[in-house]
Scaffold this motif. Structure first.
Motif, PDB file in Angstrom:
ATOM      1  N   GLN A 185       0.827  -1.202   0.000  1.00 43.29           N
ATOM      2  CA  GLN A 185       0.000   0.000   0.000  1.00 43.29           C
ATOM      3  C   GLN A 185       0.865   1.256   0.000  1.00 43.29           C
ATOM      4  O   GLN A 185       0.538   2.251  -0.669  1.00 43.29           O
ATOM      5  N   ALA A 186       1.975   1.234   0.738  1.00 43.16           N
ATOM      6  CA  ALA A 186       2.874   2.392   0.774  1.00 43.16           C
ATOM      7  C   ALA A 186       3.424   2.677  -0.620  1.00 43.16           C
ATOM      8  O   ALA A 186       3.465   3.825  -1.076  1.00 43.16           O
TER       9      ALA A 186
ATOM     10  N   ARG B 252       2.045   1.739  -3.425  1.00 46.98           N
ATOM     11  CA  ARG B 252       0.917   2.162  -4.262  1.00 46.98           C
ATOM     12  C   ARG B 252       0.628   3.652  -4.046  1.00 46.98           C
ATOM     13  O   ARG B 252       0.450   4.412  -4.994  1.00 46.98           O
ATOM     14  N   ASP B 253       0.600   4.064  -2.778  1.00 44.06           N
ATOM     15  CA  ASP B 253       0.324   5.475  -2.469  1.00 44.06           C
ATOM     16  C   ASP B 253       1.389   6.382  -3.086  1.00 44.06           C
ATOM     17  O   ASP B 253       1.079   7.424  -3.664  1.00 44.06           O
ATOM     18  N   PHE B 254       2.641   5.973  -2.942  1.00 43.31           N
ATOM     19  CA  PHE B 254       3.737   6.772  -3.496  1.00 43.31           C
ATOM     20  C   PHE B 254       3.587   6.901  -5.015  1.00 43.31           C
ATOM     21  O   PHE B 254       3.699   7.991  -5.587  1.00 43.31           O
TER      22      PHE B 254
ATOM     23  N   ARG C 158       0.068   8.757  -5.959  1.00 42.77           N
ATOM     24  CA  ARG C 158      -0.039  10.155  -5.546  1.00 42.77           C
ATOM     25  C   ARG C 158       1.051  11.020  -6.158  1.00 42.77           C
ATOM     26  O   ARG C 158       0.829  12.168  -6.486  1.00 42.77           O
ATOM     27  N   GLU C 159       2.265  10.454  -6.268  1.00 41.18           N
ATOM     28  CA  GLU C 159       3.395  11.303  -6.615  1.00 41.18           C
ATOM     29  C   GLU C 159       3.971  11.038  -8.008  1.00 41.18           C
ATOM     30  O   GLU C 159       4.137  11.960  -8.785  1.00 41.18           O
TER      31      GLU C 159
END
Lengths: 379, 248
Positions: free
Chosen positions: A14-15, A17-19, A22-23
């Motif tokens: 998930q970390a 995926r978020d990175f 989002r970025e």
């Protein structure tokens, strides 16, 4: 048998995926077009600990398992393989090689800053005339008593200009052929190193790929990795792990293209209904799904074997060959499903298709993987 | 100074919502759970205060939920919370959640208690105010910024047509909304590793009876077809609004 990921593995997935979502997604197309190195994203990768996630915490790494690494590589590669290749080279080739075969002094001096992401590493094996045939090294490392003298040129070096630390494979005893090869830790700022301009690539254009030439570069004796003549074995062992990284990258490219295709097929209408309702498209999606699931299982199996301390060379070769080949198939179909929109940059799938091609070539072509697999099964 | 952040464990905001048991319960099969986005912003601000001011001794996160919440709490620990408490009860309604939380909090010593303005599942916007009432503490809602200045807490809240700035003594319950922090944290490998060793305590509930009983859920009607009008032909739009949509 247990197919369930641990709570921690899911958190890492998930970390990543978020990175990525989002970025990386914000400027991936622009960086690809301009061949612009992802400087700020690499800094964030370091802060998040992805650059050395496989290294033990004793050497400032993340201390995570290879299964977590596969999950993270897949998520980042769904969006941007120029970034995931930087992560893969640093983790699988550079950090792994030093951690597995370096002395305690080498780990303290070279591994710690690489594992923390303070520095970036590069792995210099390929040459203008030695790609798949890695034993034909022309770069020479002459033994001069107190030091080695390095001369030669390396090609297709990921992180070639941005790396501070090079692992260079070179021939010390030509008469011994591959058994005369050594691996060295080399400071990028050493006198005599010149880096050629950035290669203008088809895909992964935002990663930093160069030729590097060594002219009378002095390398201290203590910078040799392993015993004299261990270099070829070092390179092959290191590449076994590297293949899990690139297999996971190929898997991510395929699943990124697949997710975009499913979404598009549910929205795009033709002949009065969403194109997902046409069997021609639905079956394409079904085929893509099965291939991706197979590739994921092969990647996770290779990672699991490595985590268990079991032999994984053939498993990683199978994962790399299959994932790279299906990444090419899946991204090609993704462009087809998107039609004209798939052929323009803003829909991402054409870029994923260009990225997929490289996974069939670097860190051992698909044909080299088949050599590894067939030699093992026929021995 | 000690901060408590109350956390709701909610389905990922992209979850396809389905119901079961004759539409009386949410079907959580295959659901990816996350920290309620407003609570995550509250936690982010708490972490920023700890890093920036040096005045925060500890950050605790508190959840009323079943074991499924543990992953969410572990993530809160991975991004920097010091301790996690889970009261082992299914969150039946806002009152039962607030009551369970109040039972735990009244025996502890927190200076700032933060909740998100609402949770992204039931959107009741009720737990924060109920909690303040049950604890007999002052509360401020719709907080969009929170700063520590000398020995006071300075808050900004969004009001009709502008902003209101106020100071408040501790302890208090702060009900926060967007703006309190910009971007939720992504856990780093080091944080994930450290979270292994941080405490996640599971407490028995006092089993407060809920005040609300959910009798049935239904999905909103599917969105209709989108019709695009030529800007040169406004008459067609007016005609359809009148005769077809019958809203003129």
């Amino acid at each position: 048998m247990n197919f369930e990921f641990t709570e921690e593995q899911k958190m890492i997935q998930q970390a990543a995926r978020d990175f990525a979502q989002r970025e990386l997604i914000t400027d991936v197309i622009e960086r690809d077009e301009k061949s612009e190195y992802p400087t700020s994203h690499v800094k964030k990768l370091a802060v998040l600990g992805f650059l050395g996630m496989l290294v033990s915490s004793d050497y400032d790494g993340g201390g995570m398992d290879t299964v977590s690494y596969v999950l993270a590589m897949e998520e980042i590669s769904k969006v941007d393989s120029s970034v995931s290749v930087i992560m893969s080279v640093n983790n699988s080739l550079v950090c792994f090689g030093i951690e597995a075969y370096g002395t305690e002094e080498q780990k303290e001096k070279w591994l710690k800053p690489l594992a923390s992401g303070e520095k970036i590493g590069a792995f210099l094996l390929s040459e203008p005339d030695a790609g798949s045939d890695a034993s034909s090294q022309k770069t020479k490392a002459e033994d001069k008593g107190d030091y080695y003298l390095l001369n030669g040129t390396k090609n297709w070096i990921t992180n070639g200009n941005t790396a501070s630390t090079y692992i260079v494979i070179a021939q010390t005893h030509p008469e011994k052929k591959h058994k005369g090869i050594n691996a060295f830790l080399v400071d990028r700022n050493s006198e005599g190193i010149s880096v050629a301009p950035h290669e203008n690539k088809m895909g992964m254009r935002s990663s930093d790929t160069h030729s590097v030439t060594f002219t009378d570069v002095k390398v201290p004796k203590e910078n040799r990795l392993g015993e004299d003549g261990f270099g070829f074995k070092f390179a092959m062992k290191t590449l076994d792990g590297g293949r899990i990284g690139i297999a996971s990258q190929a898997l991510g490219i395929a699943s990124g293209a697949f997710e975009r295709s499913v979404q598009y097929a549910k929205e795009r209408k033709a002949f009065g209904t969403e194109i997902a309702n046409h069997q021609a498209i639905a079956f394409k999606l079904s085929d893509m799904k099965v291939k991706i699931e197979n590739a994921r299982n092969l990647c996770l199996k290779a990672a699991w074997l490595k985590d268990q301390g079991q032999p994984y060379a053939v498993a990683s070769a199978m994962a790399k060959q299959y994932a790279a080949d299906i990444a090419m198939d899946v991204t090609t179909e993704a462009v087809q499903i998107h039609g004209g929109y798939g052929y323009v940059k803003e829909y991402h799938v054409e870029r994923l298709m260009r990225e997929a091609k490289l996974t069939q070539i670097y860190e051992g072509t698909s044909e080299v993987q088949k050599m590894v697999i067939s030699r093992d099964l026929l021995k | 100074m000690n901060i408590l952040v109350c956390i709701s464990n909610v389905p990922d905001t992209t979850t396809k919502i389905r119901f079961k048991d004759n539409n009386t319960r949410f079907n959580d099969e295959g659901v990816q759970w996350i920290i309620n986005p407003w609570d995550e912003l509250a936690l982010t601000r708490a972490l920023e205060l700890k890093e920036q001011t040096g005045k925060i001794d500890s950050i605790t996160v508190l959840n009323v939920g079943e074991k499924v919440s543990d992953a969410t709490l572990r993530k809160a620990l991975a991004v920097g919370a010091d301790k996690a408490i889970r009261i082992d009860a299914f969150p039946k309604d806002a009152f039962s959640v607030a009551s369970e939380m109040a039972e735990y909090i009244k025996n502890e010593s927190f200076d700032i208690i933060l909740t998100g303005i609402e949770s992204s599942d039931y959107n009741n916007s009720a737990v924060g105010s109920m909690l303040a009432e049950l604890l007999g503490l002052p509360s401020v809602s719709s907080i969009s910024s929170l700063n520590l200045e000398d020995d006071t807490v300075k808050l900004t809240r969004e009001i009709e047509g502008g902003q209101e700035t106020l100071t408040i003594p501790t302890p208090f319950v702060g009900i926060v909304q967007k703006g309190i922090a910009i971007e939720p944290r992504i856990p780093a490998m080091r944080g994930i590793m450290m979270a292994r060793k941080k405490p996640l305590e599971v407490k028995n509930p006092v089993n407060t009876e809920p005040l609300v009983e959910y009798t049935s859920f239904e999905l909103p009607p599917e969105k209709g077809e989108c019709k695009i009008y030529d800007p040169e032909n406004v008459e067609a739009l007016i005609d359809d609004l009148d005769k077809e949509a019958k809203i003129l």
